[in-house]
Scaffold this motif. Structure first.
Motif: not given
Length: 324
Positions: A204-206, A198-199, A230-233
């Protein structure tokens, strides 16, 4: 020469300090007179038979050193006796001499002292490889660093900032987080009392975090992954908290993200030229003051057990360095 030896698997108290024969280089190797050697979490695993590879006994732990070349084997035209160097050795570094493959021994400018260099090799080598080669972290992205006050964590914070990312440091105490902010972290999460997922989303503003650097594993892995963009690593660096996590495989599907393994030891053995290129940048950044290895304490070799327990109890901010 004097060396810390592991003669049987067990806790740090089982290690002994003994006089051993001086080393002779094989083809493609150098022998380094060790001026300083860095302590890392894998050193606590390798002496218990819990690391990815195990050297033949008896052996000395210690995977990163700085010192002066004592002798040079055949087939090493670019290094000379007397050169100041830093080296990744895998093991053998907690000694007055260590054997190093020439492909992983790098010149050390006079402006960088041996203690600073010994605290740099594995942590900055790992973190640079992770963030640049594996995650391809970009300017303007967000980077979440778990275990942020430790050796690789402090390196990841500084490299993230040098690459232009917004860095979120996550650690277990407010004291550690204040330390992380003092070396460049922009935002913090105390995961001993705050909800990590949640933090991270709130900060990151959601949107979620672009890159997650995880040397901790265990119960922190899944909530961190649930906070990825989305598309994170998601970088799998290690498991300092103990358990190797089991990830629900629907998460990378739903997030369109990548789970990426980071094993610097395998990287420098399989891709020595790219590793050498990485260290040219790291050394340049050290000289320019963009990054600085955070040294927590210096110890003599005789206090190896005490130093390892400090590390295992998670008291260390930055790196412990042995000075023979």
């Amino acid at each position: 020469m004097k060396a810390v030896l592991c003669e049987s698997y067990g806790p740090p108290e089982n290690l002994v300090v003994k006089e051993t024969e001086s080393l002779v280089p094989d083809i493609g190797e150098v022998i380094i007179s060790v001026k300083a050697s860095g302590l890392n979490f894998p050193d606590t695993l390798i002496i218990e038979g819990k690391y990815q590879f195990q050297p033949e006994m008896p052996f000395s732990p210690g995977g990163e050193v700085a010192g002066v070349i004592k002798s040079v084997g055949e087939g090493v035209p670019h290094l000379q006796v007397g050169d100041r160097v830093m080296a990744g050795t895998g093991w053998g570094g907690f000694a007055e001499e260590v054997r190093g493959k020439a492909t992983n021994v790098f010149p050390l400018p006079d402006s960088i002292d041996f203690v600073q260099a010994a605290a740099t090799m594995m942590t900055f080598g790992t973190s640079y490889h992770a963030l640049v080669n594996r995650a391809q972290l970009q300017t303007g992205e967000t980077l979440l660093v778990l275990g942020a006050a430790g050796g690789v964590g402090t390196a990841a914070i500084q490299i993230g900032k040098a690459l232009g990312a917004t860095v979120i440091a996550a650690a277990s105490t407010d004291e550690k987080l204040a330390y992380c902010q003092s070396i460049g972290a922009d935002l913090t999460i105390n995961y001993s009392k705050e909800d990590l997922k949640e933090q991270a989303k709130a900060l990151t503003n959601g949107k979620g975090v672009d890159v997650i650097y995880d040397p901790v594993g265990d119960r922190f892995a899944e909530p961190a992954l649930r906070a990825i963009a989305w598309k994170g690593r998601y970088l799998v660096v290690g498991f300092a908290a103990g358990e190797i996590p089991k990830i629900p495989m629907n998460l990378p599907l739903l997030k369109g993200c990548s789970i990426v393994g980071v094993f610097w030891g395998g990287f420098f053995r399989n891709e020595p030229q790219e590793n050498a290129d990485n260290f040219k940048t790291i050394v340049q950044w050290l000289e320019e003051g963009k990054v600085h290895a955070q040294v927590y304490q210096q110890y003599p070799l005789e206090k190896v057990a005490e130093a390892m327990h400090e590390l295992k109890l998670k008291k260390v901010k930055g790196k412990i360095v042995f000075v023979p």
